[in-house]
Design a protein around this motif. Sequence first.
Motif, PDB file in Angstrom:
ATOM      1  N   PRO A 278       0.820  -1.217   0.000  1.00 19.16           N
ATOM      2  CA  PRO A 278       0.000   0.000   0.000  1.00 19.16           C
ATOM      3  C   PRO A 278       0.851   1.262   0.000  1.00 19.16           C
ATOM      4  CG  PRO A 278      -0.853  -1.579   1.584  1.00 19.16           C
ATOM      5  CD  PRO A 278       0.475  -2.107   1.131  1.00 19.16           C
ATOM      6  N   THR A 281       1.009   7.261   3.581  1.00 19.14           N
ATOM      7  CA  THR A 281       0.828   8.711   3.666  1.00 19.14           C
ATOM      8  C   THR A 281       2.133   9.396   4.051  1.00 19.14           C
ATOM      9  OG1 THR A 281       0.078   8.437   5.958  1.00 19.14           O
ATOM     10  CG2 THR A 281      -1.623   8.553   4.242  1.00 19.14           C
ATOM     11  N   ASN A 286       7.667   5.287   1.068  1.00 23.96           N
ATOM     12  CA  ASN A 286       7.462   4.846  -0.313  1.00 23.96           C
ATOM     13  C   ASN A 286       8.791   4.876  -1.066  1.00 23.96           C
ATOM     14  OD1 ASN A 286       4.632   4.688   0.213  1.00 23.96           O
ATOM     15  ND2 ASN A 286       4.471   6.901  -0.143  1.00 23.96           N
ATOM     16  N   TYR A 311       3.154   0.757  -5.664  1.00 27.97           N
ATOM     17  CA  TYR A 311       2.402   1.145  -4.488  1.00 27.97           C
ATOM     18  C   TYR A 311       0.952   1.387  -4.900  1.00 27.97           C
ATOM     19  CZ  TYR A 311       7.085   1.871  -2.582  1.00 27.97           C
ATOM     20  OH  TYR A 311       8.386   1.688  -2.178  1.00 27.97           O
ATOM     21  N   ASP A 313      -3.533   1.670  -3.657  1.00 30.35           N
ATOM     22  CA  ASP A 313      -4.519   1.906  -2.604  1.00 30.35           C
ATOM     23  C   ASP A 313      -5.129   0.573  -2.204  1.00 30.35           C
ATOM     24  OD1 ASP A 313      -7.634   2.134  -4.061  1.00 30.35           O
ATOM     25  OD2 ASP A 313      -5.828   1.952  -5.281  1.00 30.35           O
ATOM     26  N   LYS A 314      -5.862   0.536  -1.108  1.00 30.16           N
ATOM     27  CA  LYS A 314      -6.298  -0.737  -0.525  1.00 30.16           C
ATOM     28  C   LYS A 314      -7.238  -1.538  -1.425  1.00 30.16           C
ATOM     29  CE  LYS A 314     -10.166   1.211   2.141  1.00 30.16           C
ATOM     30  NZ  LYS A 314     -10.753   1.322   3.501  1.00 30.16           N
ATOM     31  N   ASN A 315      -7.908  -0.882  -2.354  1.00 32.98           N
ATOM     32  CA  ASN A 315      -8.823  -1.594  -3.250  1.00 32.98           C
ATOM     33  C   ASN A 315      -8.257  -1.770  -4.663  1.00 32.98           C
ATOM     34  OD1 ASN A 315     -10.980  -2.011  -1.378  1.00 32.98           O
ATOM     35  ND2 ASN A 315     -11.464   0.161  -1.542  1.00 32.98           N
ATOM     36  N   SER A 318      -5.810   2.334  -8.040  1.00 35.86           N
ATOM     37  CA  SER A 318      -4.758   3.194  -8.596  1.00 35.86           C
ATOM     38  C   SER A 318      -3.407   2.662  -8.145  1.00 35.86           C
ATOM     39  CB  SER A 318      -4.931   4.649  -8.139  1.00 35.86           C
ATOM     40  OG  SER A 318      -4.808   4.754  -6.729  1.00 35.86           O
TER      41      SER A 318
END
Length: 325
Positions: A278, A281, A286, A311, A313-315, A318
């Motif tokens: 993931p 923030t 990263n 990297y 997002d959780k779903n 992107s």
Amino acid sequence: MQPTFNEVINQVEKLLSNNSEWNDRYGEYAKTIINNLSQIQRKKKLFHEWAPLFLYMNISNAKGKMDFHLRYHGQDVAILKTDNSSAKISTKTFDKKNLRDFNCNIKLDNSNWRSKEATKFREYFSSNPKRSKTAGKGNEEHRIESLLLTELSKKKSQNKIFCGIQPVKIGGFSRFQMPTPIKASKIDKLSYSGKYGGGIDILARVGKGKGTKLCIMEIKDENTSKEPPMKVILQGIAYATFIHELLRSTKGELWWKIFGFKGKLPEALEINVACGMPLSTNPQLNDKNFALKKISIPNYKKDSLILHYFYFDKNITSVDTSFFE
């Protein structure tokens, strides 16, 4: 102290050299799987895969009984067996976890795939039940792997965030996790574990035509300072070193075919190694410093590993990646 890229490669090669039993064992795996492929493909014609239940076949089944597992969010929920004319589904091994994790109380004992009971089971999971909070923490990583595999498996580039990448599948359709004899969970303490080593999270093919390369993807469900991208890419390098040695072994051409390549094994072999997790923030987590680095393989002047990150997002809607830069 964290090892360097080359130290990991050298350590894995030393472990493989000192424990040569893997060579014959994986050679036998390859011969048996190649012989079974046409039968596995015939078995698949007896039923249709219904998302979000996905077929999974491990190496043991591919070379043995040729049974399929059905997975939901990356978790086994049933076994699918076939004979010459029909498919049957059983949940007996997973009844307790199906109830605990997905509140599913439908129990099947070698029911026909087309029966009312089996249809009811498929319809239940088609409603996308949420995983219970009582489920094991490790299941989140399986969920992410499953989402990634679904995204990578898309045939059309439209709405696909990973264009030019396809997962390696047994027979071209069944998901699987490639086993290795190397245990790399503690990167500073690599070990040889024989049949009980670590598995590669996702094995994929990247690119088009003759430029297509094999890719070892190491996936994590968190991006933290305890297990940062650099540690994850080192784990990927450890597994990639084994895959390289496997492809350069006497049965390497068979494995190249199992991995879905139609041509001959290249004289100059480049293997991609990717760290996937993931997007944090915290920009410092990263890490992109290792992106596109090319690492030579000792004793193989033309062979190399190429490092990547992605990297998401959780779903998995992107992604920020070094692929195709």
